[in-house]
Structure formats: C-alpha cells, structure tokens
Scaffold this motif. Structure first.
Motif, PDB file in Angstrom:
ATOM      1  N   TYR A 164      13.571   3.708  77.675  1.00  0.00           N
ATOM      2  CA  TYR A 164      13.514   4.264  76.397  1.00  0.00           C
ATOM      3  C   TYR A 164      12.125   4.882  76.224  1.00  0.00           C
ATOM      4  O   TYR A 164      11.983   5.905  75.503  1.00  0.00           O
ATOM      5  N   THR A 204      15.305  12.714  77.175  1.00  0.00           N
ATOM      6  CA  THR A 204      15.563  13.729  76.215  1.00  0.00           C
ATOM      7  C   THR A 204      16.869  14.345  76.297  1.00  0.00           C
ATOM      8  O   THR A 204      17.592  14.187  77.414  1.00  0.00           O
ATOM      9  N   LEU A 261      19.854  11.468  76.948  1.00  0.00           N
ATOM     10  CA  LEU A 261      20.234  10.280  76.118  1.00  0.00           C
ATOM     11  C   LEU A 261      21.718   9.936  76.029  1.00  0.00           C
ATOM     12  O   LEU A 261      21.907   8.679  75.477  1.00  0.00           O
ATOM     13  N   GLN A 320      16.511   4.004  66.273  1.00  0.00           N
ATOM     14  CA  GLN A 320      16.025   5.196  66.413  1.00  0.00           C
ATOM     15  C   GLN A 320      16.709   6.154  67.377  1.00  0.00           C
ATOM     16  O   GLN A 320      16.800   7.507  67.310  1.00  0.00           O
ATOM     17  N   TYR A 321      17.201   5.600  68.380  1.00  0.00           N
ATOM     18  CA  TYR A 321      17.893   6.237  69.463  1.00  0.00           C
ATOM     19  C   TYR A 321      19.116   7.000  68.780  1.00  0.00           C
ATOM     20  O   TYR A 321      19.462   8.040  69.008  1.00  0.00           O
ATOM     21  N   GLN A 336      19.590   7.767  65.846  1.00  0.00           N
ATOM     22  CA  GLN A 336      19.329   8.838  65.196  1.00  0.00           C
ATOM     23  C   GLN A 336      18.831  10.065  66.041  1.00  0.00           C
ATOM     24  O   GLN A 336      19.199  11.398  65.454  1.00  0.00           O
ATOM     25  N   ARG A 337      18.247   9.983  67.125  1.00  0.00           N
ATOM     26  CA  ARG A 337      17.868  11.082  67.912  1.00  0.00           C
ATOM     27  C   ARG A 337      19.273  11.760  68.457  1.00  0.00           C
ATOM     28  O   ARG A 337      19.441  13.075  68.711  1.00  0.00           O
ATOM     29  N   GLY A 365      21.135  14.091  66.249  1.00  0.00           N
ATOM     30  CA  GLY A 365      20.639  15.284  66.285  1.00  0.00           C
ATOM     31  C   GLY A 365      21.096  16.332  67.194  1.00  0.00           C
ATOM     32  O   GLY A 365      21.027  17.515  67.103  1.00  0.00           O
TER      33      GLY A 365
END
Length: 210
Positions: free
Chosen positions: A92, A98, A102, A138-139, A141-142, A145
C-alpha cells in the motif's frame, strides 16, 4: 502411519485445494493484512530495522533481487494471486499503487507487527494492525474517487481477505526476553485467551469498515 491414512490425507488436501481454487476464482480484489509472512514490501518504505531489502532475500524471485518480501522468492499472497489469475497485490505504501492498480487490491502488511500494539516495539517504525485498518479505509476513499462509492462497496464486499497475525505476539513479545512484561502479566494460557479476545476486536472492525 499406514498407506490408507496417507491416501486419505492426500485426498482431503486435493479436495481442499480444488475447493479453494473454485472459491478464489470468484474474488475481484485481494486485501492482505498482517506481518512478515505476508508483507510484500511495505517496510521498505519505512525507517525500520524490520526490512528484507538485502540478499539472500529475493534470490529465487523472478528478478533475483530483494523485493521487501521476507522470502527467497514468492510469498503467500503471491501464490494466492496466481491461483486467482490476478496480478500480485502491491504494498500500500508503494508510490506505484495508483489508478487502476488499486482495483486489484492492496497489501497493508508490515513485518514485525502483532495483534498487540506493544509487539515488535524493538523494530520502531512498523505499520501496526490498527494503522493497517486506517490505511484500508483510506484505500476505499481513494478507490471511490475512481469508480464511485457504490462500485467500491461492491468491490470490497466481493473481495478476498488474508489476515496473518499472532506469531510475533509470542516470539517478539511474550518470549522475547526472560521475564518479559507480558510473561509477568499473564500465564501462557491466559495470554493466549487475551490474544484471542484482542484478535476478535480486529476482525469486528474489519467487518465494520468493509
């Protein structure tokens, strides 16, 4: 052990592998939490003494060089990724994790950690299990997006999860030194029960944030 027992054991193992292969093939993403048994390189991005960045680590890996895996070659997550026909999950903390990479999943594991926060304190900067779970949030959330919240929830709900914890709570905590703090606090059977109760908390949180 007689031949019939050996055959029965082998038959059971073969059936188990077939079952796992069928189950794993349905997974759309793969998430890894835990310690050095499954760390694929996160500790290489940390200032820690728990690193696998020099030979003989990696001597049997396709590149022949250390990769941050605490192995001479592939580790458990790599083998599982191969079984489900997927790319290996990346650490991670890797800056290369990226975009669409992911969607394959992520490896949050960090060598030296345990169920307990005081396990592995001699390694200084490692990603303890609760921080791994923070990174997992956090992953999500990424990824939201990239593919949106609803699709992210589907990806996570259908994913395969590997959690490997507990060994360091013995070798790098309870038995680390004679008369360690934990060995003075608990008799061994009581310590095992304590670890189980703390591990249960980890599993509940993983279910909640997934």
């Amino acid at each position: 052990m007689d031949k019939s027992s050996v055959f029965s054991g082998l038959l059971f193992l073969a059936c188990l592998l077939l079952f796992l292969s069928a189950s794993l093939a349905e997974a759309r993403a793969f998430f890894v939490f835990g310690d050095s048994l499954v760390d694929s390189g996160n500790n290489d991005f940390l200032l820690t003494t728990a690193r696998a960045d020099s030979p003989p680590y990696g001597i049997d890996y396709p590149t022949g060089r250390p990769t941050g895996r605490f192995s001479n070659g592939l580790n458990i997550p790599d083998i599982i990724s191969e079984a489900i026909g997927s790319e290996p999950t990346m650490p991670y903390l890797s800056p290369e994790l990226t975009g669409e990479r992911l969607l394959v999943g992520a490896n949050f594991a960090s060598a030296g950690i345990g169920i307990l926060n005081d396990t592995g304190i001699q390694f200084l900067n490692i990603i303890r299990i609760w921080k791994q779970l923070d990174y997992f949030q956090q992953y999500q959330q990424r990824v939201s997006g990239i593919i949106g919240v609803e699709q992210t929830q589907t990806l996570v709900n259908q994913a395969l999860v590997l959690i490997t914890l507990g060994g360091n709570d013995f070798v790098n905590n309870y038995f680390l030194v004679p008369y360690s703090a934990r060995s003075r606090q608990f008799a061994l059977p009581d310590y095992v029960r304590y670890l189980i109760s703390e591990y249960r908390k980890v599993l509940i949180v993983i279910l909640f944030i997934s």
